[in-house]
Design a protein around this motif. Sequence first.
Motif, PDB file in Angstrom:
ATOM      1  N   GLN A  15       0.838  -1.198   0.000  1.00 18.86           N
ATOM      2  CA  GLN A  15       0.000   0.000   0.000  1.00 18.86           C
ATOM      3  C   GLN A  15       0.874   1.250   0.000  1.00 18.86           C
ATOM      4  OE1 GLN A  15      -2.439   0.303   3.475  1.00 18.86           O
ATOM      5  NE2 GLN A  15      -3.312   2.276   2.929  1.00 18.86           N
ATOM      6  N   PRO A  16       0.591   2.222  -0.875  1.00 16.95           N
ATOM      7  CA  PRO A  16       1.379   3.454  -0.859  1.00 16.95           C
ATOM      8  C   PRO A  16       1.407   4.080   0.531  1.00 16.95           C
ATOM      9  CG  PRO A  16      -0.025   3.394  -2.788  1.00 16.95           C
ATOM     10  CD  PRO A  16      -0.422   2.219  -1.944  1.00 16.95           C
ATOM     11  N   ALA A  31       1.601  -0.032   8.272  1.00 16.77           N
ATOM     12  CA  ALA A  31       0.652   0.603   7.362  1.00 16.77           C
ATOM     13  C   ALA A  31       0.514   2.087   7.700  1.00 16.77           C
ATOM     14  CB  ALA A  31      -0.709  -0.075   7.469  1.00 16.77           C
ATOM     15  N   PRO A  32       0.164   2.924   6.705  1.00 15.82           N
ATOM     16  CA  PRO A  32       0.039   4.370   6.926  1.00 15.82           C
ATOM     17  C   PRO A  32      -1.289   4.724   7.590  1.00 15.82           C
ATOM     18  CG  PRO A  32      -0.398   3.861   4.632  1.00 15.82           C
ATOM     19  CD  PRO A  32      -0.012   2.564   5.281  1.00 15.82           C
ATOM     20  N   LEU A  33      -1.333   4.680   8.901  1.00 16.21           N
ATOM     21  CA  LEU A  33      -2.537   4.981   9.655  1.00 16.21           C
ATOM     22  C   LEU A  33      -2.379   6.333  10.338  1.00 16.21           C
ATOM     23  CD1 LEU A  33      -3.121   1.487  11.310  1.00 16.21           C
ATOM     24  CD2 LEU A  33      -4.179   2.421   9.234  1.00 16.21           C
ATOM     25  N   PRO A  34      -3.309   7.276  10.138  1.00 17.68           N
ATOM     26  CA  PRO A  34      -3.181   8.620  10.711  1.00 17.68           C
ATOM     27  C   PRO A  34      -2.924   8.586  12.219  1.00 17.68           C
ATOM     28  CG  PRO A  34      -4.995   8.558   9.155  1.00 17.68           C
ATOM     29  CD  PRO A  34      -4.525   7.136   9.319  1.00 17.68           C
ATOM     30  N   VAL A 128       9.767   4.386   2.505  1.00 13.70           N
ATOM     31  CA  VAL A 128       8.345   4.700   2.400  1.00 13.70           C
ATOM     32  C   VAL A 128       7.882   4.344   0.995  1.00 13.70           C
ATOM     33  CG1 VAL A 128       6.592   6.506   2.512  1.00 13.70           C
ATOM     34  CG2 VAL A 128       8.542   6.550   4.096  1.00 13.70           C
ATOM     35  N   VAL A 129       6.903   3.459   0.895  1.00 13.61           N
ATOM     36  CA  VAL A 129       6.408   3.016  -0.409  1.00 13.61           C
ATOM     37  C   VAL A 129       5.796   4.197  -1.157  1.00 13.61           C
ATOM     38  CG1 VAL A 129       4.780   1.497  -1.598  1.00 13.61           C
ATOM     39  CG2 VAL A 129       6.039   0.670   0.405  1.00 13.61           C
ATOM     40  N   ARG A 130       6.208   4.343  -2.393  1.00 16.92           N
ATOM     41  CA  ARG A 130       5.775   5.466  -3.214  1.00 16.92           C
ATOM     42  C   ARG A 130       4.308   5.325  -3.624  1.00 16.92           C
ATOM     43  NH1 ARG A 130      10.918   4.052  -5.068  1.00 16.92           N
ATOM     44  NH2 ARG A 130      12.469   5.719  -4.976  1.00 16.92           N
ATOM     45  N   PRO A 131       3.689   6.445  -4.038  1.00 19.20           N
ATOM     46  CA  PRO A 131       2.328   6.361  -4.600  1.00 19.20           C
ATOM     47  C   PRO A 131       2.312   5.433  -5.804  1.00 19.20           C
ATOM     48  CG  PRO A 131       2.923   8.641  -4.144  1.00 19.20           C
ATOM     49  CD  PRO A 131       4.167   7.820  -3.934  1.00 19.20           C
ATOM     50  N   THR A 133       1.282   5.786  -8.666  1.00 19.29           N
ATOM     51  CA  THR A 133       1.621   6.414  -9.948  1.00 19.29           C
ATOM     52  C   THR A 133       3.128   6.424 -10.191  1.00 19.29           C
ATOM     53  OG1 THR A 133       1.632   8.561  -8.822  1.00 19.29           O
ATOM     54  CG2 THR A 133      -0.393   7.902  -9.948  1.00 19.29           C
ATOM     55  N   ALA A 134       3.934   6.160  -9.136  1.00 14.86           N
ATOM     56  CA  ALA A 134       5.390   6.216  -9.294  1.00 14.86           C
ATOM     57  C   ALA A 134       5.971   4.927  -9.840  1.00 14.86           C
ATOM     58  CB  ALA A 134       6.038   6.538  -7.944  1.00 14.86           C
ATOM     59  N   GLY A 135       5.163   3.894  -9.984  1.00 15.97           N
ATOM     60  CA  GLY A 135       5.655   2.652 -10.563  1.00 15.97           C
ATOM     61  C   GLY A 135       6.199   1.694  -9.524  1.00 15.97           C
ATOM     62  N   PRO A 136       6.944   0.671  -9.968  1.00  9.76           N
ATOM     63  CA  PRO A 136       7.414  -0.380  -9.063  1.00  9.76           C
ATOM     64  C   PRO A 136       8.410   0.144  -8.042  1.00  9.76           C
ATOM     65  CG  PRO A 136       8.460  -0.575 -11.204  1.00  9.76           C
ATOM     66  CD  PRO A 136       7.389   0.469 -11.343  1.00  9.76           C
ATOM     67  N   GLU A 137       8.523  -0.599  -6.953  1.00 15.92           N
ATOM     68  CA  GLU A 137       9.378  -0.195  -5.847  1.00 15.92           C
ATOM     69  C   GLU A 137      10.787  -0.722  -5.990  1.00 15.92           C
ATOM     70  OE1 GLU A 137       8.687   1.922  -3.446  1.00 15.92           O
ATOM     71  OE2 GLU A 137       6.740   2.218  -4.356  1.00 15.92           O
ATOM     72  N   GLY A 138      11.722   0.168  -6.225  1.00 17.96           N
ATOM     73  CA  GLY A 138      13.144  -0.143  -6.119  1.00 17.96           C
ATOM     74  C   GLY A 138      13.576  -1.361  -6.915  1.00 17.96           C
ATOM     75  N   LEU A 139      14.521  -2.106  -6.321  1.00 12.10           N
ATOM     76  CA  LEU A 139      15.113  -3.262  -6.981  1.00 12.10           C
ATOM     77  C   LEU A 139      14.842  -4.545  -6.207  1.00 12.10           C
ATOM     78  CD1 LEU A 139      18.603  -1.610  -7.636  1.00 12.10           C
ATOM     79  CD2 LEU A 139      16.809  -1.921  -9.323  1.00 12.10           C
ATOM     80  N   ALA A 140      13.832  -4.539  -5.356  1.00  4.23           N
ATOM     81  CA  ALA A 140      13.593  -5.688  -4.488  1.00  4.23           C
ATOM     82  C   ALA A 140      13.483  -6.971  -5.297  1.00  4.23           C
ATOM     83  CB  ALA A 140      12.309  -5.480  -3.678  1.00  4.23           C
ATOM     84  N   GLY A 141      14.325  -7.935  -4.943  1.00  2.00           N
ATOM     85  CA  GLY A 141      14.264  -9.230  -5.581  1.00  2.00           C
ATOM     86  C   GLY A 141      14.939  -9.304  -6.931  1.00  2.00           C
TER      87      GLY A 141
END
Length: 259
Positions: A15-16, A31-34, A128-131, A133-141
């Motif tokens: 989740q972004p 998780a991003p909880l207020p 921090v996981v990007r929105p 719209t920013a595409g895949p996360e980094g180089l994981a795996g």
Amino acid sequence: MSGRDSLARGVRPAQPGTLHARSAADGIEVAPLPGLTVRFGRGPGEEGAGGDVELSVGRSDQGVSRRHGELTYLEGGWTLRNTGQQALRLPRGRLLPPGSDRLPLAAGYTPVFVRGSGFREHLVELYVVRPETAGPEGLAGAPLPEAWALSEDERLVLVVLGQRYLRHEPDPRPLPYRQAAEVMAFLRPGERWGTAEVASRVEDVRRRLARHGGRLPALRAEEAPEPQGCTPDHRLLTDLVAATALVPPDLGLLDGVAG
């Protein structure tokens, strides 16, 4: 903390706004909880572990505060606050003193260095996981090309030589070969380490990368201007860090070396 597990290489899709935090002793995903707050620090010790902090850092270092910092999700983003007695160090030499205002965290990877006793620093990796719209996360795996894989000797020599790059210091420069050889002799007592041995390991890596096209395509596309007086070793270390062939947790190989 193993360099193989570094958050510098990215994280699994999530989740972004999801926060990943990792130290030498711990790792959490939140998780991003207020209003949610994640605390990190030395904690109360083994007998009370888990009751004071969510992420244990520098558990045996009395220079690290029991609650040295906190991460809070506010107004759609994560913030970092120093609640300890010593500064937190961020990339490019930025310091976050005790009691300073909350610092918004950018999406992606941020290493935070927690100052402890003497010259000691303890690494906290944040991602921090990007929105979406920013595409895949980094180089994981995603494994690096074979040419970028480092032997045990190569990795140690390059970490010694490039420790200022891994600490994300401003305007880093390679350690002089003579000094690097002294550190290697300390870390590997009984082995012969001089400037020639250090230079040989570095040149082996440089030649191997040159045979396979040198820089990764992503690095060529996003290449930053090189500083005046840039040396081949500077280019090599910059590329190795940018490609995550060397990552901040590799600094753990230097445990026992002050400075």
